[in-house]
Scaffold this active site. Structure first.
Site, PDB file in Angstrom:
ATOM      1  N   HIS A   1      36.378  42.605  45.172  1.00  0.00           N
ATOM      2  CA  HIS A   1      36.983  43.482  46.112  1.00  0.00           C
ATOM      3  C   HIS A   1      35.877  43.511  47.047  1.00  0.00           C
ATOM      4  O   HIS A   1      35.226  44.395  47.467  1.00  0.00           O
ATOM      5  CB  HIS A   1      37.141  44.953  45.763  1.00  0.00           C
ATOM      6  CG  HIS A   1      38.308  45.607  46.637  1.00  0.00           C
ATOM      7  ND1 HIS A   1      37.994  45.991  47.646  1.00  0.00           N
ATOM      8  CD2 HIS A   1      39.508  46.195  46.560  1.00  0.00           C
ATOM      9  CE1 HIS A   1      38.933  46.718  48.295  1.00  0.00           C
ATOM     10  NE2 HIS A   1      39.797  46.888  47.430  1.00  0.00           N
TER      11      HIS A   1
ATOM     12  N   GLU B   1      39.308  39.543  49.832  1.00  0.00           N
ATOM     13  CA  GLU B   1      39.103  39.723  48.434  1.00  0.00           C
ATOM     14  C   GLU B   1      39.903  38.450  47.709  1.00  0.00           C
ATOM     15  O   GLU B   1      41.086  38.512  47.654  1.00  0.00           O
ATOM     16  CB  GLU B   1      39.690  40.993  47.955  1.00  0.00           C
ATOM     17  CG  GLU B   1      39.171  42.363  49.018  1.00  0.00           C
ATOM     18  CD  GLU B   1      40.277  43.419  48.870  1.00  0.00           C
ATOM     19  OE1 GLU B   1      40.831  43.456  47.782  1.00  0.00           O
ATOM     20  OE2 GLU B   1      40.262  44.286  49.590  1.00  0.00           O
TER      21      GLU B   1
HETATM   22  O1  TA6 Z   1      42.620  45.838  48.155  1.00  0.00           O
HETATM   23  C1  TA6 Z   1      43.119  46.477  49.176  1.00  0.00           C
HETATM   24  C2  TA6 Z   1      43.506  47.907  48.312  1.00  0.00           C
HETATM   25  O2  TA6 Z   1      44.511  47.435  47.186  1.00  0.00           O
HETATM   26  C3  TA6 Z   1      44.279  48.691  49.376  1.00  0.00           C
HETATM   27  O3  TA6 Z   1      45.655  49.072  48.986  1.00  0.00           O
HETATM   28  C4  TA6 Z   1      43.514  50.160  49.063  1.00  0.00           C
HETATM   29  O4  TA6 Z   1      44.163  50.961  48.272  1.00  0.00           O
HETATM   30  C5  TA6 Z   1      41.991  49.536  48.767  1.00  0.00           C
HETATM   31  O5  TA6 Z   1      42.512  48.567  47.855  1.00  0.00           O
HETATM   32  C6  TA6 Z   1      41.030  50.546  48.078  1.00  0.00           C
HETATM   33  O6  TA6 Z   1      41.374  50.975  46.855  1.00  0.00           O
HETATM   34  P1  TA6 Z   1      40.579  52.103  46.265  1.00  0.00           P
HETATM   35  O7  TA6 Z   1      41.248  52.195  44.703  1.00  0.00           O
HETATM   36  O8  TA6 Z   1      39.263  51.418  46.028  1.00  0.00           O
HETATM   37  O9  TA6 Z   1      40.630  53.228  47.027  1.00  0.00           O
END
Ligand code: TA6
Length: 289
Positions: free
Chosen positions: A150, A254
């Site tokens: 991520h 990501e």
């Molecule tokens: O990777 C994108 C995502 O899935 C978004 O939908 C948003 O939720 C982001 O990840 C951040 O997620 P988190 O659980 O780190 O707040």
């Protein structure tokens, strides 16, 4: 020392470059290349192990997002699974130049009923950060999982950024709740963006800033690419996202296996990797028009 174990974090040093990995989540919280920070880390990020880090490169395993099937073994796990919120251990330095180190997470957990082991390797060279993951099923039963890096990349201004080489790919767009084929040779971010590009061919995805290459992302065994920027309202809603205008200076690109599950038989192993290069020549996919 090329690999310094500083209790809650490890610093890898290669010339004028450093990578700092918090043992909590084995989260790369800083990547300084030639003296310049390449990752975005929220000023509100908790680095005390109390919650996943907002920013850097959190590790998503064994589920991306929230599991939709309430009967699935990952249904009770928090969004994006547990790997980013677990204490990993430094296994040691692996290579001299580029400088590499490995981190491990293993065991069985009350919230996920399988024995497993994860080995993450982080390798630092000039203008390059490479990360690889090995997943092993240490159980006597098969399990399935998803994996995603991520990655929060730092950009000068999101309104000048383009993400290239996604044309022709299927996109599951969570902002407009629709699936479509990406037509744009370069994706501009002009508001909240939460897109999963599925089965992206084996191409380098690039992040451009005013026409110059900021980053080139190469992937191994990671067919899906999520592009995310929370923009103002979602940034406002995240307590640990700071400063709130920080969405202007970040973009998440990501790489993962996140659209479907990887099925791993007992004793089976699965490996994948991302390699982020700083700068480079623009390489646009052909056959767009
Ligand atoms: O990777 C994108 C995502 O899935 C978004 O939908 C948003 O939720 C982001 O990840 C951040 O997620 P988190 O659980 O780190 O707040």
């Amino acid at each position: 020392m090329p690999v310094d174990d500083l209790n809650d974090r490890v610093v890898i040093t290669h010339g004028n470059n450093t990578a700092t990995i918090l043992k909590h989540g084995a989260t790369v919280i800083s990547w300084v290349n030639n003296g310049e920070e390449q990752l975005w880390l929220s000023q509100g990020a908790r680095l005390d192990g109390s919650r996943p880090v907002r920013g850097g490169i959190p590790l998503v395993f064994p589920v991306f997002g929230k599991q939709k099937d309430e009967h699935h073994p990952t249904a009770k796990l928090p969004q994006h699974g547990f790997a980013r919120d677990a204490e990993w251990e430094l296994l040691g330095q692996t290579t001299e130049d580029p400088v590499g180190a490995e981190f491990g997470l293993a065991g069985g957990r009350s919230d996920w009923p399988y024995k497993f082991s994860l080995i993450l390797s982080v390798t630092l060279a000039n203008d390059k950060l490479a990360m690889a993951i090995d997943v092993k099923n240490e159980d006597e039963q098969e399990f399935d999982f998803q994996w995603l890096f991520h990655t929060y990349l730092r950009v000068p201004d999101i309104t000048d950024v383009l993400v290239t080489n996604l044309a022709g790919q299927h996109c599951d767009d969570r902002v407009v709740n629709a699936g479509y084929t990406e037509k744009a040779p370069a994706v501009a971010i002009t508001g909240e963006c939460d897109r999963m590009y599925v089965g992206v061919e084996d191409r380098t995805v690039q992040v451009l800033d005013k026409g110059r290459v900021l980053f080139s992302l190469a992937r191994k065994n990671l067919p899906d690419v999520v592009v995310w920027n929370p923009w103002d309202k979602k940034a406002e809603a995240m307590a640990d996202f700071a400063p709130k205008q920080g969405f202007h200076e970040m973009i998440c690109v990501e790489p993962g296996h996140a659209a479907t599950m990887v099925v791993l038989p007992p004793g089976g192993t699965w490996s994948a990797a991302q390699e982020i290069a700083v700068g480079g020549e623009i390489s646009l996919q052909g056959g767009i028009f």
